[in-house]
Design a protein around this motif. Sequence first.
Motif, PDB file in Angstrom:
ATOM      1  N   GLY A  56       0.912  -1.134  -0.419  1.00  0.00           N
ATOM      2  CA  GLY A  56       0.293   0.258  -0.707  1.00  0.00           C
ATOM      3  C   GLY A  56       0.740   1.286   0.100  1.00  0.00           C
ATOM      4  O   GLY A  56       1.852   1.357   0.045  1.00  0.00           O
ATOM      5  N   LYS A  57       0.324   2.297   0.334  1.00  0.00           N
ATOM      6  CA  LYS A  57       0.713   3.525   0.283  1.00  0.00           C
ATOM      7  C   LYS A  57       2.149   3.475   1.381  1.00  0.00           C
ATOM      8  O   LYS A  57       2.128   2.597   2.441  1.00  0.00           O
ATOM      9  N   GLY A  58       3.418   4.265   0.471  1.00  0.00           N
ATOM     10  CA  GLY A  58       4.720   3.875   1.583  1.00  0.00           C
ATOM     11  C   GLY A  58       5.134   2.575   2.169  1.00  0.00           C
ATOM     12  O   GLY A  58       5.726   2.881   2.627  1.00  0.00           O
ATOM     13  N   LYS A  59       4.747   1.443   0.536  1.00  0.00           N
ATOM     14  CA  LYS A  59       5.608   0.528   1.596  1.00  0.00           C
ATOM     15  C   LYS A  59       6.454   0.368  -0.221  1.00  0.00           C
ATOM     16  O   LYS A  59       6.962  -0.446   0.219  1.00  0.00           O
ATOM     17  N   ARG A  60       6.990   1.755   0.076  1.00  0.00           N
ATOM     18  CA  ARG A  60       7.875   0.947  -1.649  1.00  0.00           C
ATOM     19  C   ARG A  60       8.797   0.291  -1.426  1.00  0.00           C
ATOM     20  O   ARG A  60       9.513  -0.355  -1.615  1.00  0.00           O
ATOM     21  N   SER A  61      10.028   0.673   0.217  1.00  0.00           N
ATOM     22  CA  SER A  61      10.993  -0.246   0.593  1.00  0.00           C
ATOM     23  C   SER A  61      10.748  -1.576   0.758  1.00  0.00           C
ATOM     24  O   SER A  61      11.648  -2.000   0.382  1.00  0.00           O
ATOM     25  N   LEU A  62       9.643  -2.013   0.702  1.00  0.00           N
ATOM     26  CA  LEU A  62       9.136  -3.566   0.093  1.00  0.00           C
ATOM     27  C   LEU A  62      10.310  -4.199  -1.268  1.00  0.00           C
ATOM     28  O   LEU A  62      10.287  -4.941  -0.715  1.00  0.00           O
ATOM     29  N   GLU A  63       9.431  -3.670  -2.044  1.00  0.00           N
ATOM     30  CA  GLU A  63       9.630  -3.802  -3.437  1.00  0.00           C
ATOM     31  C   GLU A  63      11.831  -3.204  -3.491  1.00  0.00           C
ATOM     32  O   GLU A  63      12.218  -4.292  -3.490  1.00  0.00           O
ATOM     33  N   ASP A  64      12.169  -2.697  -2.877  1.00  0.00           N
ATOM     34  CA  ASP A  64      13.240  -2.311  -2.894  1.00  0.00           C
ATOM     35  C   ASP A  64      14.311  -3.515  -1.887  1.00  0.00           C
ATOM     36  O   ASP A  64      15.658  -3.372  -2.569  1.00  0.00           O
ATOM     37  N   HIS A  65      13.090  -3.899  -1.471  1.00  0.00           N
ATOM     38  CA  HIS A  65      14.763  -4.742  -0.478  1.00  0.00           C
ATOM     39  C   HIS A  65      14.879  -6.133  -0.973  1.00  0.00           C
ATOM     40  O   HIS A  65      15.606  -7.031  -0.762  1.00  0.00           O
ATOM     41  N   PHE A  66      13.822  -6.516  -1.738  1.00  0.00           N
ATOM     42  CA  PHE A  66      14.066  -7.565  -2.402  1.00  0.00           C
ATOM     43  C   PHE A  66      13.715  -7.437  -3.745  1.00  0.00           C
ATOM     44  O   PHE A  66      14.366  -8.219  -4.636  1.00  0.00           O
ATOM     45  N   PHE A  99       3.331  -7.584  -6.521  1.00  0.00           N
ATOM     46  CA  PHE A  99       3.197  -6.813  -5.551  1.00  0.00           C
ATOM     47  C   PHE A  99       1.821  -5.976  -6.501  1.00  0.00           C
ATOM     48  O   PHE A  99       1.346  -5.833  -7.645  1.00  0.00           O
ATOM     49  N   ILE A 100       0.937  -5.499  -4.956  1.00  0.00           N
ATOM     50  CA  ILE A 100      -0.246  -4.956  -6.108  1.00  0.00           C
ATOM     51  C   ILE A 100      -0.818  -4.542  -4.995  1.00  0.00           C
ATOM     52  O   ILE A 100      -0.788  -4.354  -3.621  1.00  0.00           O
ATOM     53  N   ARG A 101      -1.310  -2.977  -4.983  1.00  0.00           N
ATOM     54  CA  ARG A 101      -1.573  -2.492  -3.647  1.00  0.00           C
ATOM     55  C   ARG A 101      -3.066  -2.134  -3.225  1.00  0.00           C
ATOM     56  O   ARG A 101      -3.964  -2.261  -4.307  1.00  0.00           O
ATOM     57  N   GLN A 102      -2.979  -2.311  -2.152  1.00  0.00           N
ATOM     58  CA  GLN A 102      -4.383  -1.574  -1.888  1.00  0.00           C
ATOM     59  C   GLN A 102      -4.787  -0.954  -1.341  1.00  0.00           C
ATOM     60  O   GLN A 102      -4.106  -0.187  -0.559  1.00  0.00           O
ATOM     61  N   LYS A 103      -5.863  -0.379  -1.959  1.00  0.00           N
ATOM     62  CA  LYS A 103      -5.635   1.940  -1.798  1.00  0.00           C
ATOM     63  C   LYS A 103      -6.520   1.722  -0.391  1.00  0.00           C
ATOM     64  O   LYS A 103      -5.596   3.329  -0.343  1.00  0.00           O
ATOM     65  N   GLU A 104      -7.632   1.456  -0.020  1.00  0.00           N
ATOM     66  CA  GLU A 104      -8.298   1.972   0.854  1.00  0.00           C
ATOM     67  C   GLU A 104      -8.098   0.341   2.147  1.00  0.00           C
ATOM     68  O   GLU A 104      -7.866  -0.544   1.605  1.00  0.00           O
ATOM     69  N   LEU A 105      -7.914   1.074   3.320  1.00  0.00           N
ATOM     70  CA  LEU A 105      -7.061   0.214   4.504  1.00  0.00           C
ATOM     71  C   LEU A 105      -8.950  -0.283   4.705  1.00  0.00           C
ATOM     72  O   LEU A 105      -9.991   0.619   5.555  1.00  0.00           O
ATOM     73  N   ASN A 106      -9.201  -1.609   4.458  1.00  0.00           N
ATOM     74  CA  ASN A 106     -10.793  -2.177   4.947  1.00  0.00           C
ATOM     75  C   ASN A 106     -10.332  -3.252   4.792  1.00  0.00           C
ATOM     76  O   ASN A 106     -11.903  -4.208   5.436  1.00  0.00           O
ATOM     77  N   GLY A 107      -9.330  -3.517   5.858  1.00  0.00           N
ATOM     78  CA  GLY A 107      -9.281  -5.059   6.683  1.00  0.00           C
ATOM     79  C   GLY A 107      -8.850  -6.121   5.956  1.00  0.00           C
ATOM     80  O   GLY A 107      -8.593  -6.288   4.363  1.00  0.00           O
ATOM     81  N   LEU A 108      -8.047  -7.875   6.876  1.00  0.00           N
ATOM     82  CA  LEU A 108      -7.734  -8.107   5.214  1.00  0.00           C
ATOM     83  C   LEU A 108      -8.227  -8.884   5.145  1.00  0.00           C
ATOM     84  O   LEU A 108      -8.088  -9.406   4.168  1.00  0.00           O
ATOM     85  N   GLY A 109      -9.688  -9.482   5.161  1.00  0.00           N
ATOM     86  CA  GLY A 109     -10.626  -9.887   4.124  1.00  0.00           C
ATOM     87  C   GLY A 109     -10.220  -9.028   2.869  1.00  0.00           C
ATOM     88  O   GLY A 109     -10.074  -9.521   1.987  1.00  0.00           O
ATOM     89  N   ASP A 110     -10.343  -7.915   2.881  1.00  0.00           N
ATOM     90  CA  ASP A 110     -10.522  -6.667   1.435  1.00  0.00           C
ATOM     91  C   ASP A 110      -9.239  -7.134   1.002  1.00  0.00           C
ATOM     92  O   ASP A 110      -9.060  -7.558  -0.218  1.00  0.00           O
ATOM     93  N   GLY A 223     -14.250  -3.776  14.030  1.00  0.00           N
ATOM     94  CA  GLY A 223     -13.473  -2.225  13.377  1.00  0.00           C
ATOM     95  C   GLY A 223     -13.930  -1.807  11.879  1.00  0.00           C
ATOM     96  O   GLY A 223     -13.230  -1.257  11.013  1.00  0.00           O
ATOM     97  N   ASP A 224     -15.132  -2.016  11.740  1.00  0.00           N
ATOM     98  CA  ASP A 224     -15.709  -2.048  10.292  1.00  0.00           C
ATOM     99  C   ASP A 224     -14.947  -2.213   8.931  1.00  0.00           C
ATOM    100  O   ASP A 224     -14.872  -1.833   8.525  1.00  0.00           O
ATOM    101  N   GLU A 225     -14.461  -3.520   9.799  1.00  0.00           N
ATOM    102  CA  GLU A 225     -13.505  -3.867   8.212  1.00  0.00           C
ATOM    103  C   GLU A 225     -14.272  -5.535   7.890  1.00  0.00           C
ATOM    104  O   GLU A 225     -14.989  -6.277   8.510  1.00  0.00           O
TER     105      GLU A 225
END
Length: 295
Positions: A56-66, A99-110, A223-225
């Motif tokens: 998701g947002k701000g997670k680019r270093s995950l890609e860089d790490h691998f 990698f794929i981005r989850q644009k909105e944080l709607n929970g683990l199921g989403d 948690g409304d998720e």
Amino acid sequence: MIKKAVIPAAGLGTRFLPATKAQPKEMLPIIDTPAIQYVVQECVDSGIEDILIISGKGKRSLEDHFDKNFELETRLQEKEEEALYTHLKHIENLANIHFIRQKELNGLGDAIYHARFHCGQEPFAVLLGDSLIDSAIPVTQQLLDSYEQYGYTVIAVETVPWENVSRYGIVDGDNLSTRVMQLTRLIEKPSRKQAPSNMAIAGRYILTPQIFKALEKTPRGKGDEIQLTDALQILLKEEGIIATLIEGKRYDIGNKMDFLKTTVEFALKRKEFAGEFEDFLRETINRLDEDRKEH
Ligand code: G1P
């Protein structure tokens, strides 16, 4: 044969602020290794090399790490830092990571729903990055073995203290053997009163593609998720779910206290630190005891 794994890693990591303000919580290191690398290694040790990370947002270093870091590798080679160089090569060749981005944080199921196109009609493993599991046989491999035997959804469970049931998905079921249960119910983060048992979902799953249909029918829950546990409860009525008691020690690194304990235990297990670090811990505790006696 299960060839794919999904690692959800889109969460904000609010429990670790401010450390996670500008870096993903999955990159927080246990000593020198980012948490996510242990989880990817567990997939690989279980024979799964196609891994989808839900980022998701701000997670680019995950890609860089691998990824390959050409400059760093060249520098290490010039300085004849062979061991470090080999380690970096190992990380970049560890697995085939998407990698794929989850644009909105709607929970683990989403988050898991985002894997539907990648996984298609194949069953797949799910590993939550908040749990590291130390075991002779990787826990994902243990679940794959159960899946081979039963042919439908398998989840890892462990017994937790009753006072902690509200932190986990809790299951109920009938024993098929000492370590295997046929589930009759799953409930996400119940109160101690609501909990049908103290058997908690331990962050590892083998899911069949039917989970995606179940997720489409899953309303927002705790948690409304969109909760994966709620989708599993729907799936349970359609095709059954097996729970396997994990053989190994699970380290919950999703909260500060357990993260700290995990770091200490992992350090004690590392040959290069063990003796000196153990002495340091003993001396520190003795000193604290002495100080307490004096005051
Ligand atoms: C998630 C799951 C929960 C499971 C837990 C294990 O919760 O929703 O069912 O027991 O992981 O760590 P989270 O810790 O992401 O809130």
